[in-house]
Design a protein around this motif. Structure first.
Motif, PDB file in Angstrom:
ATOM      1  N   VAL A  37       0.875  -1.172   0.000  1.00  0.00           N
ATOM      2  CA  VAL A  37       0.000   0.000   0.000  1.00  0.00           C
ATOM      3  C   VAL A  37       0.911   1.221   0.000  1.00  0.00           C
ATOM      4  O   VAL A  37       1.970   1.204   0.623  1.00  0.00           O
ATOM      5  N   GLN A  39       1.088   5.721   0.228  1.00  0.00           N
ATOM      6  CA  GLN A  39       0.395   6.929   0.670  1.00  0.00           C
ATOM      7  C   GLN A  39       1.221   8.123   0.249  1.00  0.00           C
ATOM      8  O   GLN A  39       2.328   8.327   0.755  1.00  0.00           O
ATOM      9  N   LEU A  45      -4.707   6.583   1.148  1.00  0.00           N
ATOM     10  CA  LEU A  45      -4.059   5.296   0.924  1.00  0.00           C
ATOM     11  C   LEU A  45      -4.415   4.731  -0.445  1.00  0.00           C
ATOM     12  O   LEU A  45      -5.562   4.842  -0.892  1.00  0.00           O
ATOM     13  N   TRP A  47      -3.972   1.086  -2.550  1.00  0.00           N
ATOM     14  CA  TRP A  47      -3.559  -0.318  -2.552  1.00  0.00           C
ATOM     15  C   TRP A  47      -2.871  -0.632  -3.872  1.00  0.00           C
ATOM     16  O   TRP A  47      -3.370  -0.287  -4.943  1.00  0.00           O
ATOM     17  N   TYR A  50      -1.432  -7.619  -4.334  1.00  0.00           N
ATOM     18  CA  TYR A  50      -1.077  -8.655  -3.373  1.00  0.00           C
ATOM     19  C   TYR A  50      -0.428  -9.840  -4.059  1.00  0.00           C
ATOM     20  O   TYR A  50      -0.512  -9.998  -5.281  1.00  0.00           O
ATOM     21  N   PHE A  94       4.026   1.015   2.283  1.00  0.00           N
ATOM     22  CA  PHE A  94       3.811   0.092   3.391  1.00  0.00           C
ATOM     23  C   PHE A  94       3.669  -1.326   2.845  1.00  0.00           C
ATOM     24  O   PHE A  94       3.027  -1.539   1.813  1.00  0.00           O
ATOM     25  N   HIS A 105     -11.566  -8.292   2.110  1.00  0.00           N
ATOM     26  CA  HIS A 105     -10.116  -8.158   2.130  1.00  0.00           C
ATOM     27  C   HIS A 105      -9.821  -7.215   3.284  1.00  0.00           C
ATOM     28  O   HIS A 105     -10.465  -6.147   3.382  1.00  0.00           O
ATOM     29  N   TYR A 106      -8.876  -7.531   4.133  1.00  0.00           N
ATOM     30  CA  TYR A 106      -8.420  -6.536   5.092  1.00  0.00           C
ATOM     31  C   TYR A 106      -6.973  -6.797   5.454  1.00  0.00           C
ATOM     32  O   TYR A 106      -6.461  -7.898   5.301  1.00  0.00           O
ATOM     33  N   LEU A 107      -6.318  -5.721   5.922  1.00  0.00           N
ATOM     34  CA  LEU A 107      -4.893  -5.729   6.205  1.00  0.00           C
ATOM     35  C   LEU A 107      -4.698  -5.647   7.709  1.00  0.00           C
ATOM     36  O   LEU A 107      -5.025  -4.617   8.317  1.00  0.00           O
ATOM     37  N   ASP A 108      -4.182  -6.725   8.306  1.00  0.00           N
ATOM     38  CA  ASP A 108      -4.165  -6.753   9.764  1.00  0.00           C
ATOM     39  C   ASP A 108      -2.810  -6.433  10.390  1.00  0.00           C
ATOM     40  O   ASP A 108      -2.760  -5.978  11.539  1.00  0.00           O
ATOM     41  N   TRP A 110       0.917  -4.394   9.596  1.00  0.00           N
ATOM     42  CA  TRP A 110       1.555  -3.446   8.687  1.00  0.00           C
ATOM     43  C   TRP A 110       3.008  -3.214   9.090  1.00  0.00           C
ATOM     44  O   TRP A 110       3.340  -3.236  10.289  1.00  0.00           O
ATOM     45  N   GLY A 111       3.850  -2.936   8.092  1.00  0.00           N
ATOM     46  CA  GLY A 111       5.158  -2.404   8.379  1.00  0.00           C
ATOM     47  C   GLY A 111       5.054  -0.935   8.741  1.00  0.00           C
ATOM     48  O   GLY A 111       3.983  -0.326   8.610  1.00  0.00           O
ATOM     49  N   GLN A 112       6.142  -0.349   9.184  1.00  0.00           N
ATOM     50  CA  GLN A 112       6.131   1.053   9.597  1.00  0.00           C
ATOM     51  C   GLN A 112       6.113   2.002   8.416  1.00  0.00           C
ATOM     52  O   GLN A 112       5.776   3.181   8.567  1.00  0.00           O
TER      53      GLN A 112
ATOM     54  N   TYR B  34      -9.752   1.523   9.471  1.00  0.00           N
ATOM     55  CA  TYR B  34      -8.397   1.718   9.957  1.00  0.00           C
ATOM     56  C   TYR B  34      -8.286   3.095  10.595  1.00  0.00           C
ATOM     57  O   TYR B  34      -8.923   4.054  10.155  1.00  0.00           O
ATOM     58  N   LEU B  44      -5.514  -1.524  12.120  1.00  0.00           N
ATOM     59  CA  LEU B  44      -6.805  -2.157  11.880  1.00  0.00           C
ATOM     60  C   LEU B  44      -7.706  -1.972  13.096  1.00  0.00           C
ATOM     61  O   LEU B  44      -7.333  -2.339  14.217  1.00  0.00           O
ATOM     62  N   PHE B  98      -9.755   1.922  -0.962  1.00  0.00           N
ATOM     63  CA  PHE B  98      -9.841   2.725   0.251  1.00  0.00           C
ATOM     64  C   PHE B  98     -10.722   3.940   0.018  1.00  0.00           C
ATOM     65  O   PHE B  98     -10.761   4.496  -1.093  1.00  0.00           O
TER      66      PHE B  98
END
Lengths: 120, 107
Positions: A37, A39, A45, A47, A50, A94, A105-108, A110-112, B34, B44, B98
């Protein structure tokens, strides 16, 4: 504890290729779907796509011609390549784990995030 | 397809606020919410209609009706001052979209 960490060059010039790697710890990349993802500064954001361990990929239709993702289970990493970058590709990138079923679909995790800047 | 959110919402400390997200994809797919604070990755909050990951306070809840999903914060706290994004699977294909984000200010 699941952790993701992005790495790669932070400064690029127009027309170069953006390459980022996400190193996963705490779980195997072979068991889940993985996403990127981005930004743009001060914006929302977006996407990017995947990848699954089988190599199956799905990309954002607006970027499909420039985008490629790979996965390396031996290193527990997955990677992003975006070709022919321009200033509009300047963004925080990210990596994240994607949970997916037929109706969601969801993103649980994340990297920083890493800021990649493209100069002309 | 697109997901539409109000750009900014404010709430008094301790009061209840609802943040909405509209889009055709929400008729078919669950919304996810989010929270993002400056300099941080998104966190999340809500998935599977109204499921909170471990560690998310129960003042956050999700609901939906037709093509509108809502995030409700019951008793907003100062630390809830943040950007909130909705997302869902796109109705056109196997990708994720999003909303534009809602800036929540806790007064």
């Amino acid at each position: 504890q699941v952790q993701l960490q992005e790495s790669g060059p932070r400064l690029l010039k127009s027309s170069e290729t953006l390459s980022l790697t996400c190193t996963v710890s705490g779980i195997s990349v072979g068991s889940f779907y993985w996403s990127w993802v981005r930004q743009t500064p001060g914006k929302g954001l977006e996407w990017l796509g995947y990848i699954y361990i089988t190599g199956r990929t799905v990309y954002n239709p607006s970027l499909v011609r420039r985008l490629a993702m790979t996965i390396d289970s031996s290193k527990n990493q997955f990677s992003l390549r975006l070709t022919s970058v321009t200033a509009t590709d300047t963004a925080v990138y990210f990596c994240a784990r994607l949970q997916t079923t037929v109706n969601k679909h969801y993103l649980d995790f994340w990297g920083q995030g890493v800021l990649v800047s493209v100069s002309s | 397809s697109d997901l539409t959110q109000d750009s900014a919402v404010s709430v008094a400390l301790g009061q209840t606020v609802r943040i909405t997200c509209q889009g055709d994809s929400l008729r078919e797919f669950f919304a996810t919410w989010y929270q993002q604070k400056p300099g941080q990755a998104p966190l999340l909050l809500i998935y599977d209609k109204n499921t909170r990951p471990s560690g998310i306070p129960d003042r956050f809840s999700g609901s939906f009706s037709g093509r509108t999903a809502s995030l409700t914060i019951t008793g907003a706290q100062a630390e809830d001052d943040a950007e909130y994004y909705c997302s869902s699977r796109d109705i056109s294909g196997d990708w994720l979209i999003f909303g534009g984000g809602t800036r929540l200010t806790v007064l």
